[in-house]
Write a protein that holds these residues in place. Structure first.
Motif, PDB file in Angstrom:
ATOM      1  N   ARG A 225      -7.228 -13.982  -0.244  1.00 34.67           N
ATOM      2  CA  ARG A 225      -7.556 -15.300  -0.803  1.00 34.67           C
ATOM      3  C   ARG A 225      -7.971 -16.286   0.283  1.00 34.67           C
ATOM      4  O   ARG A 225      -8.937 -17.037   0.128  1.00 34.67           O
ATOM      5  N   LEU A 226      -7.230 -16.290   1.391  1.00 36.61           N
ATOM      6  CA  LEU A 226      -7.591 -17.186   2.498  1.00 36.61           C
ATOM      7  C   LEU A 226      -8.975 -16.842   3.039  1.00 36.61           C
ATOM      8  O   LEU A 226      -9.755 -17.735   3.383  1.00 36.61           O
ATOM      9  N   SER A 227      -9.283 -15.554   3.102  1.00 33.34           N
ATOM     10  CA  SER A 227     -10.587 -15.117   3.598  1.00 33.34           C
ATOM     11  C   SER A 227     -11.709 -15.610   2.682  1.00 33.34           C
ATOM     12  O   SER A 227     -12.747 -16.074   3.160  1.00 33.34           O
ATOM     13  N   VAL A 228     -11.488 -15.524   1.374  1.00 33.26           N
ATOM     14  CA  VAL A 228     -12.492 -15.991   0.415  1.00 33.26           C
ATOM     15  C   VAL A 228     -12.670 -17.505   0.525  1.00 33.26           C
ATOM     16  O   VAL A 228     -13.790 -18.010   0.514  1.00 33.26           O
ATOM     17  N   LEU A 229     -11.574 -18.223   0.653  1.00 28.65           N
ATOM     18  CA  LEU A 229     -11.632 -19.686   0.708  1.00 28.65           C
ATOM     19  C   LEU A 229     -12.197 -20.223   2.012  1.00 28.65           C
ATOM     20  O   LEU A 229     -12.929 -21.210   2.020  1.00 28.65           O
ATOM     21  N   HIS A 230     -11.847 -19.588   3.133  1.00 27.10           N
ATOM     22  CA  HIS A 230     -12.162 -20.164   4.437  1.00 27.10           C
ATOM     23  C   HIS A 230     -13.152 -19.356   5.269  1.00 27.10           C
ATOM     24  O   HIS A 230     -13.714 -19.881   6.227  1.00 27.10           O
ATOM     25  N   GLY A 231     -13.338 -18.076   4.950  1.00 22.94           N
ATOM     26  CA  GLY A 231     -14.231 -17.238   5.738  1.00 22.94           C
ATOM     27  C   GLY A 231     -13.670 -16.990   7.125  1.00 22.94           C
ATOM     28  O   GLY A 231     -12.630 -17.525   7.496  1.00 22.94           O
ATOM     29  N   PRO A 232     -14.388 -16.180   7.912  1.00 20.92           N
ATOM     30  CA  PRO A 232     -13.903 -15.881   9.261  1.00 20.92           C
ATOM     31  C   PRO A 232     -14.226 -17.012  10.224  1.00 20.92           C
ATOM     32  O   PRO A 232     -15.110 -17.819   9.924  1.00 20.92           O
ATOM     33  N   PRO A 233     -13.656 -17.045  11.390  1.00 26.65           N
ATOM     34  CA  PRO A 233     -12.559 -16.171  11.789  1.00 26.65           C
ATOM     35  C   PRO A 233     -11.247 -16.639  11.191  1.00 26.65           C
ATOM     36  O   PRO A 233     -11.166 -17.799  10.813  1.00 26.65           O
ATOM     37  N   PRO A 234     -10.245 -15.833  11.162  1.00 27.90           N
ATOM     38  CA  PRO A 234     -10.173 -14.460  11.651  1.00 27.90           C
ATOM     39  C   PRO A 234     -10.687 -13.470  10.612  1.00 27.90           C
ATOM     40  O   PRO A 234     -10.832 -13.801   9.436  1.00 27.90           O
ATOM     41  N   LYS A 235     -10.941 -12.282  11.076  1.00 30.38           N
ATOM     42  CA  LYS A 235     -11.282 -11.173  10.195  1.00 30.38           C
ATOM     43  C   LYS A 235      -9.980 -10.623   9.618  1.00 30.38           C
ATOM     44  O   LYS A 235      -8.943 -10.696  10.254  1.00 30.38           O
ATOM     45  N   ILE A 236     -10.085 -10.069   8.401  1.00 27.46           N
ATOM     46  CA  ILE A 236      -8.920  -9.532   7.722  1.00 27.46           C
ATOM     47  C   ILE A 236      -9.137  -8.062   7.388  1.00 27.46           C
ATOM     48  O   ILE A 236     -10.173  -7.696   6.822  1.00 27.46           O
ATOM     49  N   ILE A 237      -8.162  -7.232   7.736  1.00 33.94           N
ATOM     50  CA  ILE A 237      -8.119  -5.843   7.279  1.00 33.94           C
ATOM     51  C   ILE A 237      -6.924  -5.755   6.339  1.00 33.94           C
ATOM     52  O   ILE A 237      -5.779  -5.947   6.762  1.00 33.94           O
ATOM     53  N   TRP A 238      -7.214  -5.491   5.069  1.00 30.29           N
ATOM     54  CA  TRP A 238      -6.174  -5.439   4.039  1.00 30.29           C
ATOM     55  C   TRP A 238      -5.856  -3.981   3.738  1.00 30.29           C
ATOM     56  O   TRP A 238      -6.712  -3.234   3.274  1.00 30.29           O
ATOM     57  N   ILE A 239      -4.631  -3.581   3.996  1.00 31.04           N
ATOM     58  CA  ILE A 239      -4.170  -2.227   3.714  1.00 31.04           C
ATOM     59  C   ILE A 239      -3.695  -2.193   2.266  1.00 31.04           C
ATOM     60  O   ILE A 239      -2.690  -2.804   1.925  1.00 31.04           O
ATOM     61  N   ARG A 240      -4.409  -1.472   1.433  1.00 33.93           N
ATOM     62  CA  ARG A 240      -4.073  -1.378   0.010  1.00 33.93           C
ATOM     63  C   ARG A 240      -3.487  -0.001  -0.277  1.00 33.93           C
ATOM     64  O   ARG A 240      -4.010   0.739  -1.077  1.00 33.93           O
ATOM     65  N   ALA A 241      -2.411   0.316   0.393  1.00 31.25           N
ATOM     66  CA  ALA A 241      -1.802   1.642   0.286  1.00 31.25           C
ATOM     67  C   ALA A 241      -0.497   1.617  -0.484  1.00 31.25           C
ATOM     68  O   ALA A 241       0.286   2.551  -0.393  1.00 31.25           O
ATOM     69  N   GLY A 242      -0.246   0.551  -1.218  1.00 30.37           N
ATOM     70  CA  GLY A 242       0.977   0.476  -2.011  1.00 30.37           C
ATOM     71  C   GLY A 242       2.227   0.526  -1.161  1.00 30.37           C
ATOM     72  O   GLY A 242       2.263   0.024  -0.051  1.00 30.37           O
ATOM     73  N   ASN A 243       3.240   1.165  -1.670  1.00 30.74           N
ATOM     74  CA  ASN A 243       4.522   1.258  -0.984  1.00 30.74           C
ATOM     75  C   ASN A 243       4.471   2.420   0.013  1.00 30.74           C
ATOM     76  O   ASN A 243       4.875   3.537  -0.307  1.00 30.74           O
ATOM     77  N   SER A 244       3.935   2.163   1.196  1.00 26.16           N
ATOM     78  CA  SER A 244       3.719   3.198   2.208  1.00 26.16           C
ATOM     79  C   SER A 244       4.600   2.975   3.424  1.00 26.16           C
ATOM     80  O   SER A 244       4.943   1.842   3.753  1.00 26.16           O
ATOM     81  N   SER A 245       4.892   4.052   4.102  1.00 23.08           N
ATOM     82  CA  SER A 245       5.659   3.968   5.344  1.00 23.08           C
ATOM     83  C   SER A 245       4.758   3.497   6.474  1.00 23.08           C
ATOM     84  O   SER A 245       3.516   3.562   6.377  1.00 23.08           O
ATOM     85  N   THR A 246       5.364   3.062   7.531  1.00 23.22           N
ATOM     86  CA  THR A 246       4.604   2.678   8.727  1.00 23.22           C
ATOM     87  C   THR A 246       3.783   3.858   9.219  1.00 23.22           C
ATOM     88  O   THR A 246       2.619   3.702   9.599  1.00 23.22           O
ATOM     89  N   LYS A 247       4.353   5.042   9.178  1.00 25.10           N
ATOM     90  CA  LYS A 247       3.637   6.255   9.605  1.00 25.10           C
ATOM     91  C   LYS A 247       2.383   6.476   8.752  1.00 25.10           C
ATOM     92  O   LYS A 247       1.318   6.812   9.281  1.00 25.10           O
TER      93      LYS A 247
END
Length: 84
Positions: free
Chosen positions: A34-56
């Motif tokens: 949402r912040l990326s849509v509202l404000h644009g870069p910078p910063p760049k955003i990488i969104w991990i959409r992996a649900g309930n995942s472990s760090t590994k």
């Protein structure tokens, strides 16, 4: 963001810290989309959409998509990358 003393900080504070220091935010938090849509870069955003995942598992996703991430980071027009 713990290196910047921002661990546990509000999203906007993290956003400003990343912007100021030229960092890319890697997150599982949809609020940064949402912040990326509202404000644009910078910063760049990488969104991990992996649900309930472990760090590994998340590290595995990042390693497997390393070339795509590098291209995204190098692209001056790119603002947001979703990885599943």
């Amino acid at each position: 963001m713990s290196e910047l003393g921002l661990s546990g900080a509000a999203d906007w504070t993290i956003w400003e810290g990343a912007q100021h220091h030229g960092h890319v935010i890697v997150t599982k938090d949809e609020d940064f989309d949402r912040l990326s849509v509202l404000h644009g870069p910078p910063p760049k955003i990488i969104w991990i959409r992996a649900g309930n995942s472990s760090t590994k598992d998340i590290i595995g996703v990042l390693r497997a998509r390393q070339a795509e991430i590098a291209t995204f980071v190098a692209d001056p027009e790119a603002a947001f990358l979703a990885l599943a």
